[in-house]
Design an enzyme around this catalytic site. Structure first.
Site, PDB file in Angstrom:
ATOM      1  N   ILE A   1      29.697 -32.535 126.366  1.00 37.51           N
ATOM      2  CA  ILE A   1      29.885 -31.610 127.505  1.00 37.51           C
ATOM      3  C   ILE A   1      31.187 -30.809 127.360  1.00 37.51           C
ATOM      4  CG2 ILE A   1      31.143 -33.247 128.966  1.00 37.51           C
ATOM      5  CD1 ILE A   1      29.192 -32.186 131.272  1.00 37.51           C
TER       6      ILE A   1
ATOM      7  N   LEU B   1      31.258 -37.359 121.640  1.00 34.56           N
ATOM      8  CA  LEU B   1      32.703 -37.626 121.728  1.00 34.56           C
ATOM      9  C   LEU B   1      32.988 -38.945 122.434  1.00 34.56           C
ATOM     10  CD1 LEU B   1      33.985 -34.010 122.521  1.00 34.56           C
ATOM     11  CD2 LEU B   1      33.843 -35.195 120.304  1.00 34.56           C
ATOM     12  N   GLY B   2      31.960 -39.693 122.733  1.00 37.39           N
ATOM     13  CA  GLY B   2      32.114 -40.990 123.420  1.00 37.39           C
ATOM     14  C   GLY B   2      32.458 -42.104 122.441  1.00 37.39           C
ATOM     15  N   GLN B   3      32.525 -43.357 122.964  1.00 36.87           N
ATOM     16  CA  GLN B   3      32.939 -44.486 122.121  1.00 36.87           C
ATOM     17  C   GLN B   3      31.969 -44.677 120.958  1.00 36.87           C
ATOM     18  OE1 GLN B   3      32.409 -48.465 123.748  1.00 36.87           O
ATOM     19  NE2 GLN B   3      33.758 -49.375 122.225  1.00 36.87           N
TER      20      GLN B   3
ATOM     21  N   GLY C   1      26.452 -36.849 123.621  1.00 34.37           N
ATOM     22  CA  GLY C   1      27.550 -37.783 123.886  1.00 34.37           C
ATOM     23  C   GLY C   1      28.362 -38.071 122.622  1.00 34.37           C
TER      24      GLY C   1
ATOM     25  N   TYR D   1      23.904 -48.905 136.868  1.00 36.37           N
ATOM     26  CA  TYR D   1      23.824 -48.783 135.399  1.00 36.37           C
ATOM     27  C   TYR D   1      22.635 -49.601 134.872  1.00 36.37           C
ATOM     28  CZ  TYR D   1      25.517 -49.204 130.527  1.00 36.37           C
ATOM     29  OH  TYR D   1      25.656 -49.177 129.154  1.00 36.37           O
TER      30      TYR D   1
ATOM     31  N   LYS E   1      19.275 -48.464 132.966  1.00 36.89           N
ATOM     32  CA  LYS E   1      18.928 -48.960 131.627  1.00 36.89           C
ATOM     33  C   LYS E   1      17.507 -49.531 131.606  1.00 36.89           C
ATOM     34  CE  LYS E   1      22.485 -47.670 129.368  1.00 36.89           C
ATOM     35  NZ  LYS E   1      22.307 -46.536 128.414  1.00 36.89           N
TER      36      LYS E   1
ATOM     37  N   ASP F   1      25.531 -29.884 128.223  1.00 35.25           N
ATOM     38  CA  ASP F   1      25.449 -30.736 129.415  1.00 35.25           C
ATOM     39  C   ASP F   1      24.018 -31.246 129.444  1.00 35.25           C
ATOM     40  OD1 ASP F   1      26.099 -30.262 132.996  1.00 35.25           O
ATOM     41  OD2 ASP F   1      24.883 -31.744 131.908  1.00 35.25           O
TER      42      ASP F   1
END
Ligand code: VAH
Length: 311
Positions: free
Chosen positions: A35, A10-12, A8, A141, A145, A52
């Protein structure tokens, strides 16, 4: 020296944590994966692989190829998206996590994955939410978690994998805008304040949620992963927070810099419902006591920095 494989990227969180880890541990020791490709510094500035996370074999093969000894697993769908596509969220959030934990077990890697204040539900005490308390989330979500916390603790107690995690509050940052979260309004408001001196909030007045500025989140990951394991009474996952804020409290602070800033409301019932199921303010004393967690940014300091950077 640590060799880290991060999903992940490239995520926040990933887009900033990758750069921070490369600063701390050396560029070639941080393999970023996501991905898809992009033209960001994360891809151009160091080792990058397409991954992925639902592909167990590729996760294993890349970790082995790069001889990684640490896995930081961030790839996931966030709360609002997960409510739109609950089964896809289960498959990615839990399928990806199991693959990452299995790879860590097979290859002897240290392991980090974030939990969230989303791991709490309506029956959780809303103020000074304890480290150990009831967790009956009512969102997919949140189910992901809580399951992730339990699964990560299981991999520690059953297989000896050094798993560690943080229950992140809403994270505010200016490098990569979040996608599909409930707390995204607290990022959007700064961009809109600079662009239009006005923002229409999808979260209602008086809705308090825990938040933290991204630099504090990045330091918390590194401090937790470097912490002496003998001092850890908890592992998955630690409450961490810097502030409890609502749309009107951010507005008050923004107006100290942009006096003409106007806030209006157009409440989104789905994301408002998610926000109301979460705590108002959690207690982070376990993180402070066990590994010295301390946030540097409060609302005033964060607002000044966000507005300067977004400008
Ligand atoms: C979300 N930003 O809104 C994430 C986070 C606590 C919020 O988990 O879903």
């Amino acid at each position: 020296m640590k060799k880290i494989l991060l999903t992940g990227a490239l995520g926040q969180i990933g887009s900033e944590l990758t750069m921070k880890l490369r600063e701390v541990y050396g560029t070639d020791n941080v393999i970023a994966t996501d991905i898809r490709e992009s033209d960001s510094e994360v891809v151009k500035g160091g080792p990058f692989e397409i991954l992925d996370v639902t592909d167990a074999q590729k996760m294993h093969d890349l970790t082995k190829k790069h001889d990684a000894d640490t896995i930081i697993h961030l790839a996931a769908l966030l709360s609002a998206t997960a409510e739109k596509k609950p089964l896809l969220a289960w498959n990615i959030n839990m399928g990806g996590l199991v693959n990452a934990l299995e790879t860590a077990r097979e290859l002897g890697c240290q392991f980090f994955t974030p939990s969230s204040i989303g791991a709490f539900g309506p029956s959780t005490p809303k103020d000074a939410t304890p480290q150990d308390t009831i967790q009956r989330p009512t969102t997919m979500y949140g189910v992901n978690k809580v399951s992730g916390e339990l699964l990560s603790d299981y991999y520690y107690s059953r297989f000896g994998v050094d798993t560690r995690g943080l229950r992140f509050p809403g994270l505010i940052s200016y490098v990569t805008q979040p996608g599909g979260g409930t707390t995204d309004y607290a990022v959007e408001i700064y961009y809109e304040a600079v662009k239009k001196a006005a923002y229409t909030s999808y979260i209602g007045e008086g809705t308090y949620m825990d938040m933290m500025y991204m630099p504090d989140a990045l330091n918390a990951v590194i401090d937790l992963m470097e912490a002496d394991p003998a001092k850890l009474k908890h592992r998955n996952s630690f409450n961490v927070t810097a502030m409890s804020i609502a749309p009107e409290t951010i507005t008050e602070e923004i107006r100290k810099h942009i006096p003409e800033f106007e806030l209006s409301y157009d409440v989104d019932p789905v994301r408002q419902g998610i926000a109301e199921s979460w705590p108002n303010a959690i207690d982070a004393s376990a993180a402070s006591e066990e590994w010295g967690f301390k946030a540097e940014y409060d609302l005033a300091k964060m607002t000044k920095d966000m507005l300067d950077k977004v400008k």
